[in-house]
Design an enzyme around this catalytic site. Structure first.
Site: not given
Length: 691
Positions: A461, A541, A624, A659
């Site tokens: 991430y 993301s 989203d 999302h």
């Protein structure tokens, strides 16, 4: 079947060049027309349908797809609880029974009493895509205010339930977004945050602006709600209002999307509820623990990169921070804390593993809390007699424990029985060196009998100061169970080592996050953990941005890339929905220094023509409104139009999903079964159902 997997003929995508000058550099955007998400745009809809048809044809031919779907369904067939919140003698918590699509809200009379369901969102829609989100219980346990999420959107409708009768009140509030719910002490109503809905026809891309905090009095119309706090001179700020259970103060954190915020306090015992801003700048983060009289206790990064606990005397004309617990001298990062009577229960991260320490309210050390193992633990609420904490790890399902404050006794409150042999798993933490010599942690999860190189799924991430902590995930274990390795890299940009670790992967330092992830991949192959052609990378993301960016930078290193709901157009991200909230993380493309950095790694703009790329499957979702699907549309169109070798470049569009939050379990399973089957085929992982 082999032809479907090896020979890919992409749908034709029209190229309409939009040419712009940015600080003396010419940039061509050939697929901007795909940003038009209006439902009546037939060209975009037809393109999506053609892409989905191609993707589904490929996925249906994958040999491991049914194996993963069946096994994930089995691995998720167990009961899951959240930490209970105590109000009066009642305990409220979320609960998922087996393969239910959505968690329901339950109440229990007494700490170990019988439970009953209060709100079951599984009955709200035929496809299970409508979800129960934020909820808050009044101090007297009479009412629950709760958010309804429809089809994955970030928007919420807030409703109210009478706990005793189980019936909903007439109150229904529209326009809530990025909100918390906080009851007034007398239960007369609650505080929430909302913003104006975009004008009809403006699409999901309308920017987030004019967020404000309101008070809703029960039984009144929403039009009568009282405006509590707003910043019309700063329409870009988000305002989160909260009140710790039993607390005297409403606290409002205002932020442009970073972890740093201003802090405004309202004394709810006062007649006029006048906001008082006690932290006017956005140089530090502040997390309110509660109050002791007029002393407000908070965790903050002010003067402490790894956080400390201070108090603010709200009776003072100008409250100044008074240190209660200093920044840990041993390098531990303060992760969370709660007040339980006269005790502070403080969670620390040490090399991404939790230790919970006790302190008195004046900051004196008072021992530690015995945890069930090595992993992640956190208290969420407590009182003078008891508190609850959650514990989990990669090989330990999320369990809830009751903690007696006086005796320090730990008692299981909810320990799930999972349909997998946890003893067959091995969790190992390694450290490797990144490009600049920085040492980075890496967790490895695999079966104990897997000792040779094996196909590996590397997850990352690296953004917004969010730590990738050890947590039980049956979806990931479906990969491990098949003989694959799961690797989780704690790269810079996260919060694993405090604010300095975040800043080292933020703004102009973003390349450090990519270098750390690339170094993790090199470590896995160099040390023989990963098979030579068996490395898949995954992130969502900001993690999707990570995966797409490093794929462009080192396409030779990876065999499969799975960039989910990814931010891929770094020159236009702030034009859509909440994108403007990320400027503190990425930098604004409207500023020259940030533009020149963003253009170096923007996935849409840095595709390397004439280079063999890994197989790519990019999941996104039609609803989203956080990272709009146009990011993925444009990225995939650009990939398919470029000579990148024979492997497929595909996207997967989920319907009535957003999302990630609120996605029903059956959609989660279907999406990840496709992803893991895709990764298994292109990395050589053999998929068989366990006997």
């Amino acid at each position: 079947m082999e032809d479907n997997l090896q020979k890919i003929i992409y749908p034709k995508t029209e190229r309409i060049d939009v040419t712009e000058e940015h600080f003396g550099r010419t940039v061509v955007d050939s697929y901007r027309w795909l940003e038009n998400d209006a439902p009546d745009d037939r060209a975009v809809s037809a393109w999506i349908e053609a892409q989905n048809a191609l993707t589904q044809k490929h996925l249906e031919a994958l040999p491991g797809r049914d194996h993963f779907r069946k096994r994930m369904t089995e691995l998720l067939d167990y009961d899951r609880y959240t930490v209970p919140r105590k109000r009066g003698d009642r305990y409220f918590f979320n609960f998922i029974k087996g393969n239910e699509n959505q968690p329901s809200l339950y109440v229990r009379d007494g700490v170990f009493g019988e439970s009953r369901v209060l709100i079951d969102p599984n009955t709200w829609s035929p496809d299970g895509a409508d979800a129960l989100t934020d909820w808050s219980v009044s101090d007297d346990a009479r009412y629950v205010a709760f958010g309804v999420q429809e089809g994955g959107t970030d928007w919420r409708t807030i409703k109210v339930l009478n706990v005793e009768s189980g019936k909903e009140l007439a109150d229904s509030l529209d326009g809530a977004r990025f909100t918390r719910l906080a009851w007034a002490p007398d239960g007369s109503g609650f505080f929430y945050s909302r913003m104006p809905r975009p004008a009809q026809g403006s699409g999901r891309g309308a920017v987030v602006a004019n967020h404000a905090v309101y008070f809703h009095k029960l039984g009144k119309q929403q039009a009568d709600d009282r405006l509590i706090y707003a910043t019309p001179d700063r329409p870009d700020l988000l305002h989160g209002a909260d009140r710790v259970s039993g607390g005297r103060y409403l606290t409002i954190s205002s932020t442009p999307g970073t972890n740093e915020s201003t802090l405004t306090v309202i004394d709810l015992q006062a007649r006029n509820w006048t906001p008082k801003t006690v932290v006017p700048d956005m140089e530090s983060s502040w997390y309110v623990l509660g109050n002791h009289g007029t002393e407000l206790l908070l965790a903050t990064t002010l003067g402490a990169e790894r956080a400390r606990i201070v108090s603010l005397d709200m009776a003072a004309a100008k409250p100044e921070p008074k240190e209660i617990i200093p920044e840990a001298a041993d390098g531990a990062v303060l992760d969370a804390a709660v007040i339980a009577g006269d005790t502070l229960l403080v969670s620390y991260q040490i090399d991404v593993k939790t230790e919970i320490r006790r302190f008195t309210l004046d900051g004196k050390p008072d021992g530690t809390v015995d945890l069930p193992g090595v992993g992640t633990a956190r208290f969420l609420e407590g009182d003078a007699r008891e508190a609850f904490f959650v514990f989990t790890s990669y090989d330990a399902p999320i369990a809830i424990y009751h903690y007696d404050i006086a005796s320090k006794k730990v008692t299981p409150w909810a320990e799930p029985k999972v349909p997998i042999d946890l003893e067959s798993l091995h969790v190992d933490q390694r450290f490797y060196r990144s490009k600049d010599g920085t040492e980075v942690p890496l967790f490895l999860i695999r079966r104990k009998d897997i000792t040779a190189a094996a196909p590996t799924l590397l997850y990352g991430y690296g953004g917004f100061g969010l730590s990738q902590i050890p947590i039980y995930n049956p979806i990931q274990l479906a990969w491990v169970e098949q003989g694959g390795v799961l690797a989780v890299a704690n790269i810079r940009g996260g919060g694993e080592y405090g604010r300095a670790w975040h800043r080292a992967g933020q703004l102009e330092n973003k390349q450090n996050s990519f270098d750390d992830f690339i170094a993790a991949a090199e470590f896995l192959k160099r040390t023989g953990i990963t098979s030579p052609d068996g490395l898949a990378i995954q992130g969502e993301s900001n993690g999707g941005l990570l995966v797409a960016a490093v794929t462009n930078q080192r396409p030779d290193l990876f065999d499969v890339a799975l960039p989910g709901v990814a931010v891929t157009d770094m020159l236009r991200y702030e034009q859509f929905t909440g994108g403007g909230l990320w400027k503190g993380e990425f930098g604004s493309p409207a500023e020259e220094k940030h533009f020149r950095n963003l253009i170096t790694y923007s996935p849409y703009h840095t595709i390397r023509k004439g280079t063999d790329y890994p197989a790519i499957l990019a999941p996104t979702a039609d609803a989203d409104d956080r990272v709009v699907p146009a990011h993925t549309f444009k990225y995939i169109a650009a990939l398919q139009a470029t000579d990148l070798g024979p492997k497929p470049r595909l996207m997967r569009v989920e319907t009535r999903a957003g999302h990630g939050a609120g996605m029903p379990i059956d959609k989660v399973i279907a999406q990840h079964a496709d992803m893991w089957a895709f990764a298994a085929y292109w990395t050589g992982l053999k998929t068989t159902l366990p006997k």
